[in-house]
Design an enzyme around this catalytic site. Sequence first.
Site, PDB file in Angstrom:
ATOM      1  N   HIS A  88      -6.395  -7.088  -0.206  1.00 14.48           N
ATOM      2  CA  HIS A  88      -6.566  -5.648  -0.409  1.00 14.48           C
ATOM      3  C   HIS A  88      -5.853  -5.220  -1.698  1.00 14.48           C
ATOM      4  CE1 HIS A  88      -6.734  -6.475   4.019  1.00 14.48           C
ATOM      5  NE2 HIS A  88      -7.910  -5.913   3.799  1.00 14.48           N
ATOM      6  N   ASP A  92      -4.530 -12.667   3.488  1.00 12.25           N
ATOM      7  CA  ASP A  92      -5.719 -12.189   4.196  1.00 12.25           C
ATOM      8  C   ASP A  92      -7.017 -12.414   3.424  1.00 12.25           C
ATOM      9  OD1 ASP A  92      -4.679 -10.377   2.402  1.00 12.25           O
ATOM     10  OD2 ASP A  92      -4.448  -8.746   3.841  1.00 12.25           O
ATOM     11  N   HIS A 103       0.826  -1.224   0.000  1.00 14.64           N
ATOM     12  CA  HIS A 103       0.000   0.000   0.000  1.00 14.64           C
ATOM     13  C   HIS A 103       0.856   1.267   0.000  1.00 14.64           C
ATOM     14  CE1 HIS A 103      -3.641  -2.236   0.576  1.00 14.64           C
ATOM     15  NE2 HIS A 103      -3.320  -2.669   1.771  1.00 14.64           N
ATOM     16  N   ASP A 146      -2.770 -10.405  -2.219  1.00 14.52           N
ATOM     17  CA  ASP A 146      -3.296  -9.883  -0.953  1.00 14.52           C
ATOM     18  C   ASP A 146      -4.759  -9.487  -1.189  1.00 14.52           C
ATOM     19  OD1 ASP A 146      -2.026  -8.335   1.775  1.00 14.52           O
ATOM     20  OD2 ASP A 146      -3.910  -7.522   1.005  1.00 14.52           O
TER      21      ASP A 146
HETATM   22 ZN    ZN Z   1      -4.002  -7.001   2.913  1.00 16.88          ZN
END
Ligand code: ZN
Length: 352
Positions: free
Chosen positions: A164, A250, A125, A162
């Site tokens: 996200h 995740d 991120h 991931d």
């Molecule tokens: Zn994540």
Amino acid sequence: MHSLIMPVGGWVQPPSGAGHAESPDSKRRIKSLLDVSGLSDRLSVRSAPAATREELLRVHPPEYLDRFKAVSDAGGGDLGQLAPFGRGGYEIAALSAGLAVGAVDAVLRGEHRNCYALSRPPGHHCLPAEPMGFCLLANVAIAVEAARAAHGVRRVAVLDWDVHHGNGTQHIFYERADVLTLSVHQDRCFPPGYSGDGDRGKGAGAGYNINVPLLPGGGHEAYRHAFERIVVPALRRYRPELIVVASGLDANAVDPLARMQLHSGSYRMMTRMIMEVADECCDGRIVAVHEGGYAEAYVPFCAHAIIEQLAGENMGVEDPFLAVFEPQQPGEVFNALQRRLLDEQAASLGLN
Ligand code: ZN
């Protein structure tokens, strides 16, 4: 002190366990399971030096590094969105990035066909001048730039599984064709405010960024189809010299920070599918760099399955959660809808 990601106070009670969701425990427990299963003994387990300032400067501006170091030396803080760190955070983040650099270097030198960098903190991120979502330095981007500088690699694919969105990696390589960025993630989870499949790169990078947003609640079949219809064909079309996986775990069925339903068998499958592409186009060269994963009881089984698959080993570890997670997978109505959406996206990307 935090409870998951919320500061304790007001109505938020102090946690009884690890505290902040991004704790060292899931990573420690991965290492413990590797040791207890005996897999560690079959691997070349090594550390790596911290990323140098020169390596960091290929991605991050000097002002950001200086500010991060100063706040870290003064006891810590948060320079962005949900990215708290304590004293020494700068040095720890440089070590984490350095492990990714070392793993890429080892694979490109031919010392190993593939590597798993159990890095912490995560990186996908992080923007050049702004940390975000527990990510303080852009580990994967730093490793990709190191690979280009030291080994002259011209085409790298970054696959981010991931749960996200890999917004940092996307941002850094958005206008470049020499790095294909692919992110498979839960639609509209984190960070907020990006356009998903609409973000396809810009300028020289047009067509070299692919987002695969999946409906919340999807599981093994959603990912299997996404890989079969989009991820694998996109990698095959690009023919990278190296595949880097931003390996967040995740999307597992009990992760507190997302709503997908993968299990260890899903991660084993995705790893196998990527290895087949890597065998075809880049002598099997894969570097997986650890990202998120917050269900500390379950993340180790997912990581163990990936590393077993990468190493071609089977230690006979039985994932006791499979008996719970497999029967709860979404049914055919959900899966058919998700498959149709993926087929439409594949067609719009010119993949078949
Ligand atoms: Zn994540």
